[in-house]
Design a protein around this motif. Structure first.
Motif, PDB file in Angstrom:
ATOM      1  N   THR A  72       0.855  -1.180   0.000  1.00 33.76           N
ATOM      2  CA  THR A  72       0.000   0.000   0.000  1.00 33.76           C
ATOM      3  C   THR A  72       0.893   1.233   0.000  1.00 33.76           C
ATOM      4  O   THR A  72       2.116   1.144   0.175  1.00 33.76           O
ATOM      5  CB  THR A  72      -0.909   0.029   1.234  1.00 33.76           C
ATOM      6  N   LYS A  73       0.280   2.375  -0.211  1.00 30.28           N
ATOM      7  CA  LYS A  73       1.047   3.615  -0.209  1.00 30.28           C
ATOM      8  C   LYS A  73       1.709   3.820   1.148  1.00 30.28           C
ATOM      9  O   LYS A  73       2.832   4.334   1.236  1.00 30.28           O
ATOM     10  CB  LYS A  73       0.134   4.796  -0.538  1.00 30.28           C
ATOM     11  N   GLU A  74       1.035   3.404   2.220  1.00 32.01           N
ATOM     12  CA  GLU A  74       1.593   3.578   3.557  1.00 32.01           C
ATOM     13  C   GLU A  74       2.816   2.693   3.768  1.00 32.01           C
ATOM     14  O   GLU A  74       3.823   3.134   4.344  1.00 32.01           O
ATOM     15  CB  GLU A  74       0.530   3.265   4.613  1.00 32.01           C
ATOM     16  N   THR A 171       8.478   5.552  -7.668  1.00 30.04           N
ATOM     17  CA  THR A 171       7.574   5.202  -8.767  1.00 30.04           C
ATOM     18  C   THR A 171       6.399   4.378  -8.263  1.00 30.04           C
ATOM     19  O   THR A 171       5.245   4.606  -8.658  1.00 30.04           O
ATOM     20  CB  THR A 171       8.333   4.424  -9.849  1.00 30.04           C
ATOM     21  N   GLN A 172       6.678   3.424  -7.393  1.00 31.21           N
ATOM     22  CA  GLN A 172       5.612   2.582  -6.848  1.00 31.21           C
ATOM     23  C   GLN A 172       4.654   3.402  -5.995  1.00 31.21           C
ATOM     24  O   GLN A 172       3.432   3.214  -6.060  1.00 31.21           O
ATOM     25  CB  GLN A 172       6.223   1.449  -6.015  1.00 31.21           C
ATOM     26  N   ARG A 173       5.187   4.335  -5.192  1.00 35.54           N
ATOM     27  CA  ARG A 173       4.315   5.175  -4.363  1.00 35.54           C
ATOM     28  C   ARG A 173       3.414   6.055  -5.225  1.00 35.54           C
ATOM     29  O   ARG A 173       2.225   6.215  -4.918  1.00 35.54           O
ATOM     30  CB  ARG A 173       5.161   6.039  -3.427  1.00 35.54           C
ATOM     31  N   ASP A 180      -5.141   4.810  -5.473  1.00 32.83           N
ATOM     32  CA  ASP A 180      -5.990   5.165  -4.339  1.00 32.83           C
ATOM     33  C   ASP A 180      -6.891   6.348  -4.688  1.00 32.83           C
ATOM     34  O   ASP A 180      -8.061   6.398  -4.280  1.00 32.83           O
ATOM     35  CB  ASP A 180      -5.126   5.503  -3.121  1.00 32.83           C
ATOM     36  N   SER A 181      -6.331   7.313  -5.430  1.00 33.75           N
ATOM     37  CA  SER A 181      -7.126   8.473  -5.816  1.00 33.75           C
ATOM     38  C   SER A 181      -8.271   8.065  -6.740  1.00 33.75           C
ATOM     39  O   SER A 181      -9.406   8.554  -6.596  1.00 33.75           O
ATOM     40  CB  SER A 181      -6.231   9.506  -6.512  1.00 33.75           C
ATOM     41  N   ARG A 187     -15.562   5.752  -5.163  1.00 31.69           N
ATOM     42  CA  ARG A 187     -16.410   5.654  -3.962  1.00 31.69           C
ATOM     43  C   ARG A 187     -17.263   6.902  -3.800  1.00 31.69           C
ATOM     44  O   ARG A 187     -18.434   6.832  -3.428  1.00 31.69           O
ATOM     45  CB  ARG A 187     -15.544   5.444  -2.719  1.00 31.69           C
ATOM     46  N   GLU A 188     -16.639   8.070  -4.068  1.00 36.53           N
ATOM     47  CA  GLU A 188     -17.384   9.314  -3.925  1.00 36.53           C
ATOM     48  C   GLU A 188     -18.530   9.410  -4.934  1.00 36.53           C
ATOM     49  O   GLU A 188     -19.534  10.067  -4.679  1.00 36.53           O
ATOM     50  CB  GLU A 188     -16.431  10.504  -4.098  1.00 36.53           C
ATOM     51  N   ALA A 189     -18.351   8.772  -6.082  1.00 36.46           N
ATOM     52  CA  ALA A 189     -19.388   8.826  -7.109  1.00 36.46           C
ATOM     53  C   ALA A 189     -20.551   7.887  -6.814  1.00 36.46           C
ATOM     54  O   ALA A 189     -21.580   7.946  -7.496  1.00 36.46           O
ATOM     55  CB  ALA A 189     -18.785   8.498  -8.478  1.00 36.46           C
TER      56      ALA A 189
END
Length: 275
Positions: A72-74, A171-173, A180-181, A187-189
């Protein structure tokens, strides 16, 4: 003279190319040059400071390969921070090592001077050459270009290896951040169609966004639909429930009130001079 003039300039043959070796090229052990000696010295330092790698135990080998953890990004951020910390530690250790080596070399050359010699017979060429060689060795002890070059080479190699490991992580991040964006926008839609779907929203922000939409005026609802790309048909179902279900309406009202109370931007400010 500017400070930049004292820096080593890259060779013209390396312009536009990778100046580091990506594979091992055997060197002649019978006639090692200064570069080979300095690299051998640096390799000995790396082994002494970094140790050796211990592979998996027999128990781990028998258990078979493990499934790689989901990145994950984290987790990638943690790897980047750990890599930066390790790089800073490596540079610090190398600097301490080079300083100790330089000090020892200076002391060794200083001890080569024979203080008992008070004068030299100018007619004795052997004495003249001997003292001149010692003085040259001593005078060269302070600048010692070899140490400067070795330090530059070692720092460049450490920096190169650091960037070689860092760039794939960056690059991976970036790729995970874009993923994720995109998932967040999806999800917002998605607008809940029932009270159950509203309660099962993935996070509180999603619920609060829907609650504020239901409590907003018609013009504000239009703006929110454009912002989050909610279709008009998608919001009609929950809006009908909100208008007819008093319990759900009260729940939405309390949610918005709690959010406003916890938002410092919406807290009333005291008027100066009032008690």
């Amino acid at each position: 003279m500017s400070s930049a003039s004292g820096l080593r300039q890259p060779k013209e043959t390396n312009k536009g190319r990778n100046g580091f070796r990506e594979r091992h090229i055997p060197l002649d052990p019978a006639n090692p040059d200064d570069l080979a000696i300095s690299r051998h010295h640096f390799a000995q330092y790396v082994l002494a400071s970094k140790g050796s790698y211990n592979g998996p135990s027999l128990k781990e080998l028998k258990a078979g390969p493990k499934a790689p953890p989901v990145e994950t990004k984290e987790t990638v951020d943690e790897k980047i921070q750990e890599l930066k910390r390790q790089h800073e530690e490596d540079v610090q250790l190398l600097t301490m090592f080079q300083a100790a080596e330089y000090r020892q070399e200076v002391l060794d050359r200083y001890n080569c001077i024979d203080d008992s010699i008070t004068g030299v017979d100018p007619e004795d060429q052997i004495q003249v050459d001997y003292l001149a060689a010692l003085n040259e060795l001593y005078n060269d002890a302070r600048p010692m270009k070899r140490f400067q070059h070795d330090m530059d080479d070692a720092l460049s190699q450490i920096r190169y290896n650091y960037l070689k490991s860092l760039l794939p992580l960056l690059t991976q991040r970036r790729r995970l951040g874009m993923r994720d964006s995109h998932a967040r926008k999806q999800r917002e839609a998605q607008f809940p169609q029932s009270i159950e779907e509203y309660h099962n929203s993935p996070d509180r922000d999603s619920q609060l966004r829907v609650a504020r939409f239901l409590m907003s005026s018609t013009s504000e609802q239009e703006k929110m639909r454009e912002t989050y790309q909610w279709a008009w048909r998608a919001v009609q179902s929950l809006m009908s429930v909100f208008k007819t279900n008093e319990g759900f309406k009260n729940e939405i009202l309390e949610t918005v009130k709690d959010a406003q109370a916890s938002d410092p931007r919406r807290r009333p400010t005291a008027t100066p001079g009032w008690q």
